[in-house]
Design a protein around this motif. Sequence first.
Motif, PDB file in Angstrom:
ATOM      1  N   ARG A  65       0.840  -1.203   0.000  1.00 30.29           N
ATOM      2  CA  ARG A  65       0.000   0.000   0.000  1.00 30.29           C
ATOM      3  C   ARG A  65       0.873   1.252   0.000  1.00 30.29           C
ATOM      4  O   ARG A  65       0.562   2.239  -0.677  1.00 30.29           O
ATOM      5  N   ALA A  66       1.973   1.211   0.773  1.00 33.24           N
ATOM      6  CA  ALA A  66       2.888   2.345   0.778  1.00 33.24           C
ATOM      7  C   ALA A  66       3.509   2.545  -0.603  1.00 33.24           C
ATOM      8  O   ALA A  66       3.655   3.686  -1.083  1.00 33.24           O
ATOM      9  N   ALA A  67       3.859   1.443  -1.263  1.00 32.51           N
ATOM     10  CA  ALA A  67       4.439   1.558  -2.602  1.00 32.51           C
ATOM     11  C   ALA A  67       3.435   2.150  -3.585  1.00 32.51           C
ATOM     12  O   ALA A  67       3.773   3.033  -4.389  1.00 32.51           O
ATOM     13  N   LEU A  68       2.196   1.667  -3.534  1.00 30.52           N
ATOM     14  CA  LEU A  68       1.166   2.210  -4.425  1.00 30.52           C
ATOM     15  C   LEU A  68       0.956   3.697  -4.196  1.00 30.52           C
ATOM     16  O   LEU A  68       0.863   4.485  -5.147  1.00 30.52           O
ATOM     17  N   ALA A  69       0.864   4.075  -2.909  1.00 30.80           N
ATOM     18  CA  ALA A  69       0.640   5.482  -2.600  1.00 30.80           C
ATOM     19  C   ALA A  69       1.814   6.337  -3.075  1.00 30.80           C
ATOM     20  O   ALA A  69       1.618   7.428  -3.645  1.00 30.80           O
ATOM     21  N   THR A  70       3.042   5.832  -2.875  1.00 32.55           N
ATOM     22  CA  THR A  70       4.216   6.612  -3.264  1.00 32.55           C
ATOM     23  C   THR A  70       4.323   6.745  -4.780  1.00 32.55           C
ATOM     24  O   THR A  70       4.594   7.831  -5.314  1.00 32.55           O
ATOM     25  N   ILE A  71       4.108   5.637  -5.486  1.00 32.59           N
ATOM     26  CA  ILE A  71       4.185   5.685  -6.952  1.00 32.59           C
ATOM     27  C   ILE A  71       3.111   6.611  -7.514  1.00 32.59           C
ATOM     28  O   ILE A  71       3.368   7.435  -8.408  1.00 32.59           O
ATOM     29  N   THR A  72       1.894   6.482  -6.993  1.00 28.13           N
ATOM     30  CA  THR A  72       0.809   7.328  -7.476  1.00 28.13           C
ATOM     31  C   THR A  72       1.096   8.801  -7.204  1.00 28.13           C
ATOM     32  O   THR A  72       0.896   9.665  -8.075  1.00 28.13           O
ATOM     33  N   ALA A  73       1.576   9.086  -5.981  1.00 29.91           N
ATOM     34  CA  ALA A  73       1.906  10.476  -5.643  1.00 29.91           C
ATOM     35  C   ALA A  73       3.025  11.011  -6.523  1.00 29.91           C
ATOM     36  O   ALA A  73       2.998  12.178  -6.950  1.00 29.91           O
ATOM     37  N   THR A  74       4.016  10.165  -6.839  1.00 36.44           N
ATOM     38  CA  THR A  74       5.129  10.607  -7.683  1.00 36.44           C
ATOM     39  C   THR A  74       4.646  10.949  -9.084  1.00 36.44           C
ATOM     40  O   THR A  74       5.009  11.985  -9.655  1.00 36.44           O
ATOM     41  N   VAL A  75       3.805  10.078  -9.638  1.00 32.22           N
ATOM     42  CA  VAL A  75       3.290  10.327 -10.991  1.00 32.22           C
ATOM     43  C   VAL A  75       2.421  11.590 -11.012  1.00 32.22           C
ATOM     44  O   VAL A  75       2.524  12.421 -11.922  1.00 32.22           O
ATOM     45  N   PHE A 131      -2.568   1.568 -11.142  1.00 30.02           N
ATOM     46  CA  PHE A 131      -1.270   1.023 -10.734  1.00 30.02           C
ATOM     47  C   PHE A 131      -1.435  -0.277  -9.939  1.00 30.02           C
ATOM     48  O   PHE A 131      -0.602  -1.184 -10.046  1.00 30.02           O
ATOM     49  N   GLU A 132      -2.489  -0.363  -9.166  1.00 31.03           N
ATOM     50  CA  GLU A 132      -2.720  -1.593  -8.404  1.00 31.03           C
ATOM     51  C   GLU A 132      -2.954  -2.768  -9.344  1.00 31.03           C
ATOM     52  O   GLU A 132      -2.441  -3.862  -9.129  1.00 31.03           O
ATOM     53  N   ARG A 133      -3.746  -2.539 -10.395  1.00 28.37           N
ATOM     54  CA  ARG A 133      -3.979  -3.623 -11.352  1.00 28.37           C
ATOM     55  C   ARG A 133      -2.713  -3.983 -12.115  1.00 28.37           C
ATOM     56  O   ARG A 133      -2.510  -5.136 -12.496  1.00 28.37           O
ATOM     57  N   MET A 134      -1.845  -3.007 -12.334  1.00 27.07           N
ATOM     58  CA  MET A 134      -0.610  -3.278 -13.054  1.00 27.07           C
ATOM     59  C   MET A 134       0.427  -3.979 -12.179  1.00 27.07           C
ATOM     60  O   MET A 134       1.049  -4.960 -12.602  1.00 27.07           O
ATOM     61  N   LEU A 135       0.607  -3.464 -10.955  1.00 29.00           N
ATOM     62  CA  LEU A 135       1.683  -3.964 -10.095  1.00 29.00           C
ATOM     63  C   LEU A 135       1.261  -5.141  -9.229  1.00 29.00           C
ATOM     64  O   LEU A 135       2.074  -6.018  -8.923  1.00 29.00           O
ATOM     65  N   TYR A 136      -0.003  -5.162  -8.802  1.00 30.98           N
ATOM     66  CA  TYR A 136      -0.479  -6.225  -7.912  1.00 30.98           C
ATOM     67  C   TYR A 136      -1.775  -6.811  -8.482  1.00 30.98           C
ATOM     68  O   TYR A 136      -2.857  -6.614  -7.925  1.00 30.98           O
ATOM     69  N   PRO A 137      -1.677  -7.517  -9.592  1.00 30.61           N
ATOM     70  CA  PRO A 137      -2.897  -8.041 -10.225  1.00 30.61           C
ATOM     71  C   PRO A 137      -3.646  -9.028  -9.346  1.00 30.61           C
ATOM     72  O   PRO A 137      -4.866  -9.121  -9.422  1.00 30.61           O
ATOM     73  N   GLU A 138      -2.903  -9.755  -8.474  1.00 28.21           N
ATOM     74  CA  GLU A 138      -3.596 -10.731  -7.624  1.00 28.21           C
ATOM     75  C   GLU A 138      -4.506 -10.027  -6.621  1.00 28.21           C
ATOM     76  O   GLU A 138      -5.595 -10.526  -6.301  1.00 28.21           O
ATOM     77  N   ARG A 139      -4.116  -8.860  -6.150  1.00 22.73           N
ATOM     78  CA  ARG A 139      -4.985  -8.115  -5.233  1.00 22.73           C
ATOM     79  C   ARG A 139      -6.235  -7.603  -5.954  1.00 22.73           C
ATOM     80  O   ARG A 139      -7.343  -7.675  -5.416  1.00 22.73           O
ATOM     81  N   ALA A 140      -6.029  -7.102  -7.169  1.00 20.45           N
ATOM     82  CA  ALA A 140      -7.187  -6.634  -7.933  1.00 20.45           C
ATOM     83  C   ALA A 140      -8.142  -7.792  -8.208  1.00 20.45           C
ATOM     84  O   ALA A 140      -9.367  -7.639  -8.101  1.00 20.45           O
ATOM     85  N   ARG A 141      -7.592  -8.961  -8.549  1.00 21.84           N
ATOM     86  CA  ARG A 141      -8.452 -10.133  -8.769  1.00 21.84           C
ATOM     87  C   ARG A 141      -9.206 -10.505  -7.502  1.00 21.84           C
ATOM     88  O   ARG A 141     -10.401 -10.822  -7.530  1.00 21.84           O
ATOM     89  N   ALA A 142      -8.491 -10.477  -6.366  1.00 29.96           N
ATOM     90  CA  ALA A 142      -9.126 -10.848  -5.108  1.00 29.96           C
ATOM     91  C   ALA A 142     -10.255  -9.886  -4.752  1.00 29.96           C
ATOM     92  O   ALA A 142     -11.335 -10.313  -4.325  1.00 29.96           O
ATOM     93  N   LEU A 143     -10.028  -8.596  -4.929  1.00 32.15           N
ATOM     94  CA  LEU A 143     -11.066  -7.622  -4.602  1.00 32.15           C
ATOM     95  C   LEU A 143     -12.283  -7.786  -5.510  1.00 32.15           C
ATOM     96  O   LEU A 143     -13.424  -7.740  -5.041  1.00 32.15           O
ATOM     97  N   ARG A 144     -12.039  -7.996  -6.803  1.00 31.88           N
ATOM     98  CA  ARG A 144     -13.171  -8.190  -7.718  1.00 31.88           C
ATOM     99  C   ARG A 144     -13.952  -9.451  -7.349  1.00 31.88           C
ATOM    100  O   ARG A 144     -15.192  -9.450  -7.340  1.00 31.88           O
ATOM    101  N   ALA A 145     -13.222 -10.524  -7.046  1.00 33.68           N
ATOM    102  CA  ALA A 145     -13.895 -11.783  -6.712  1.00 33.68           C
ATOM    103  C   ALA A 145     -14.668 -11.662  -5.404  1.00 33.68           C
ATOM    104  O   ALA A 145     -15.788 -12.183  -5.282  1.00 33.68           O
ATOM    105  N   LEU A 146     -14.100 -10.966  -4.418  1.00 37.32           N
ATOM    106  CA  LEU A 146     -14.791 -10.804  -3.136  1.00 37.32           C
ATOM    107  C   LEU A 146     -16.036  -9.940  -3.289  1.00 37.32           C
ATOM    108  O   LEU A 146     -17.083 -10.235  -2.695  1.00 37.32           O
ATOM    109  N   HIS A 147     -15.935  -8.880  -4.064  1.00 37.85           N
ATOM    110  CA  HIS A 147     -17.112  -8.036  -4.284  1.00 37.85           C
ATOM    111  C   HIS A 147     -18.204  -8.803  -5.038  1.00 37.85           C
ATOM    112  O   HIS A 147     -19.403  -8.654  -4.735  1.00 37.85           O
TER     113      HIS A 147
END
Length: 637
Positions: free
Chosen positions: A254-264, A314-330
């Motif tokens: 989460r820290a990496a996502l926030a930092t990358i997003t903030a940098t961009v 960025f989450e879908r690009m860098l952590y696709p398994e998390r995006a899959r998990a969230l979609r499946a859980l929803h």
Amino acid sequence: MEAISTLPPARTGAAGAWRWVCVAVCAATALAACLLWSLSGSALNDVRQVVAVGVIAAVLIALALIAQSAAPHDPSGALIAVQALVVVLTNSTVLPPALDGAWMLLYAPVALLLVLVPSGRAASRRWGLAGWALVAVCAAFNLLFLARATLPFAADLPDALGVALLPLFLGLLITCALAPIARYRHADAEARLRLRWVLVAGLSLPLTLLLCWTSYLVIGGPDLVVIGLGVMLLAIPAGITVALARPRLFDVDRAALATITATVLATGVLAALSTAGIIAGSALVDWSPPAALTATAVATLSAVATYPFLRGVFERMLYPERARALRALHALSARVDQDGHAPEAVEQVLRDALRDPGLVIGYRMPGMPGLRRLDGTEVVAGDDAVPVRVRGEEAGAIIPSPQAPARLGADVVHAAGPLIDAARSRAQLSRANAEVEASRARMLRVGYEAQRRLERDLHDGTQQRLVAVGMRLRVLQRAAVHDPTVAAALDTAVAELSTAIAELRRIAHGVRPSALDDGLAAALGHLGRSTDPSIELDIHAEGVPDAVATTAYFIISEAVANALRHAEADAVSVSVRVDRGLLRIRIRDDGRGGAHPHPTGGLTGLADRAAAHGGSLDVHSPPGGGTRIEAVLPCES
């Protein structure tokens, strides 16, 4: 696969001791240098610089102590301490002016840290050579300056020698910075988690460049880059320290996502402001304050509004398994809410989405210690178990397998929480229902046993005594032939006694038919012969337990009585079969139909009998079409 390496015990102890000595020496030397520096300068600017450098050095020494304590076998603690010493010496007046190239030393410890992290040794010999080559270039650069300042014959050495070392130094520095990225591809799950901390800390470099860009845009010079350099000198050692000491301190992804997003987004904001300056023909520093503030506010608000969308990308690009998990859980939550889908599928959903077949969910069941599966078996939770809290209460834990490709994110755990809590509640309710059913079955068996004993007592005790009394009265009646009054009285008593015996037999039969002693088929056969019209029997129920046979007999006898008395049936058929551990009963008649269960009706009583034994009863009775009653009872045949 790379693992965190350890040295043999003897060498580990010796190396650890020398590294503690290195940390202590560097800390003492840095402190002494700061004291000498503070005593030699009196200007306000010098005091501020001393304080800033002293704070940075103190933080680095604290990080060195933490890293050395967490990993005594790892040289990272000693290198961080060396970094603190270099920061003090290169920014103070302690070093002689001859060492003008000492600035290069600021990058050497950091470069070595990046090569060695997270195992304490280089991933290969070539990566190790890159680190030592960087140190050699730093030493050669500083020796060149020192020789030119102190040796007469070296005073005329050309500047080209030093200039030639700079591209080599830059190339080696970039190579060392790439070492964690190259190592990440072949590392195991634990090493990857540690390396992610280093990669997040390494994002301080582009942030420093952005700060330099901001400095030129806002104040027209690079003055603010000093702040970025100070942050970078602290961020990388801090990231390495956390990677060694507490890699699971919090969700690094989460820290990496926030930092990358903030940098961009920061890059976008600066690019937009720079473009506006180019169009306006002047830098932002030359704009009027209202115009500059308005432009900055518009760009900043646009970046804030874009943040959630860009973070998702960025989450879908860098952590696709998390995006899959969230979609499946929803999706599972929607199915549970709309279609009544079982929330217990959350475990399989997480396994599929996270590519972790060994993932297990443990539940906190009231009255049971530890974590449990839904079937009540105990679950062993390791250090990787992630607690799941719902409404402030721990509902359970998600336990990834040791081979899990990625660490669970807090957003995934949060999304899975309601489903896990719902599955736990359903399991508790199911267990409570099972306990109630078991209790009812036990009570039913106890009642049947009591009825059996009562029937035997009536048949073998009271009834036999009454029969004996009747026979005695008959003897007395024959002896009293000369007294007609006494004979008549005795005859009346014998008749009443016979009536009492007959009623007692009916009561005993109602409690439990004695024909059940010969099995359910015999009892139903007796029932069929005693009814008018007779019923058609198809009985295949050998070896049925007594409690099941008793329940089945009463269901059949009451259903037959209802058909003959109330439905005006002319024909009744009864079928009883044992099928895969279940006793299946079917009673059909050709009566007028229209029978429906009522709260106090006989059909409800039949259903209660079946349910008390863990079975079920179904009634199909269309008006004018007869009645069909089907019952299923668990049968341990």
